[in-house]
Design a protein around this motif. Sequence first.
Motif, mmCIF file in Angstrom:
data_model
loop_
_atom_site.group_PDB
_atom_site.id
_atom_site.type_symbol
_atom_site.label_atom_id
_atom_site.label_comp_id
_atom_site.label_asym_id
_atom_site.label_seq_id
_atom_site.Cartn_x
_atom_site.Cartn_y
_atom_site.Cartn_z
ATOM 1 N N ARG A 1 0.824 -1.194 0.238
ATOM 2 C CA ARG A 1 0.306 0.083 -0.103
ATOM 3 C C ARG A 1 0.697 1.344 0.071
ATOM 4 O O ARG A 1 1.770 1.463 0.885
ATOM 5 N N SER B 1 5.065 2.349 -3.258
ATOM 6 C CA SER B 1 4.005 2.218 -3.641
ATOM 7 C C SER B 1 3.518 0.650 -4.370
ATOM 8 O O SER B 1 4.709 0.637 -4.862
ATOM 9 N N ASN C 1 -0.697 1.733 6.933
ATOM 10 C CA ASN C 1 -0.598 3.137 6.175
ATOM 11 C C ASN C 1 -0.938 4.638 6.028
ATOM 12 O O ASN C 1 -1.382 4.869 5.175
ATOM 13 N N GLY D 1 -0.660 -4.186 6.370
ATOM 14 C CA GLY D 1 -0.301 -3.088 5.460
ATOM 15 C C GLY D 1 -0.645 -2.006 6.179
ATOM 16 O O GLY D 1 -1.205 -0.527 5.648
ATOM 17 N N ASN E 1 -3.859 6.088 -6.209
ATOM 18 C CA ASN E 1 -3.555 5.698 -4.321
ATOM 19 C C ASN E 1 -3.131 6.555 -3.427
ATOM 20 O O ASN E 1 -2.471 7.142 -3.792
#
Length: 353
Positions: free
Chosen positions: A240, A267, A343, A341, A327
Amino acid sequence: MSDGRVRPYFTTRGLIPENQETPIHFLRGSIFDKGYWFLRNHFQYPDLTINSGNLLITGAVKKAFIIKLEQLKTLPSKTITVPLICAGNQRAEFRPKVYGEQWEEGAVSQGVWTGVPLKDLLGVSGLEENALEVVFTGADRGTTPNVDEAVLYERSLPMNKALHPDTMVAYEYNGQPIPFKHGYPLRLIVPNWYGMASVKWLQKITVVAQPYEGPFQTDDYVYYPDPHTDEGKSPVTTIRVNSIIQQPLDHSIIDEGAHVIVGLAWSGEGQIEEVEISFDKGNTWEAVTLAQDQTKRYAWTEWQYNWTTPGKGTFTIQTRAKDSDGNVQPEREYWNRKGYGYNAIYRINVKVE
């Protein structure tokens, strides 16, 4: 050390098995020496034998075969810069807290890997028409909370990811044999996915015709958004978008005047397109300066921002990254009970005196 430099130490998260966190806040540069690679293990280190460099390719293939390390090195190879990021990196930041190794920001590293594309090896073996996934087996083994008998560390990839031209069986790191603690003699390297996919001490590749359901595929490395049930679960795969501040450190005291704020962004969906910084708790944002090598499509992005303090007091500094697929780091983390994950927008507090 003989060169007179002060060298930061790892933060120990566990010894049996060994899990060590990189001193990420004090390291500069896009490539890390092997001495500063974080260590993430599920079991104790395997015992290698004279045959550990032999790789078996089998399963739903037209021709199973064993290739030796020396033979692998004679095949056409490629070299790519790839960061490996533990899926549990920043687990310590989740609220409510979750169980597991309490990684802060240092379960990340980056280096240059050399190896043979997996698709070339599978091309030699030939895939059966019913081939669905590819399972990768490491030499490390042990017990897990849900399995009484010892199991090997195994993970699978869907066929499209296995056949990606940059998914490789690596035998070198930074121009040298892969260090033992990082997977010598062979390691799978899967760009853009969290590090659990890059199986260490690779000894067997098995093409299967049905979904693989090993414990590190269907129990661990799964997002469980509900604290008590498996409702809404999904697999952990792509990295992520994220950014961190390396300097200054959280809750540090700094002098008035000019400071250079530095950090990293990465990323798995696309390249970093923008990193922004805020000093007013997200009401306004300013762009930082990115240092990118466009030839290294998977590499993280170093960034910096020149800040002149507006006076004495306490300040919250936040950063957020955006990638080329649109994103953006979210305001809040995606909570999941195993803590994968993380972030959320990165934030530190500093005091100016």
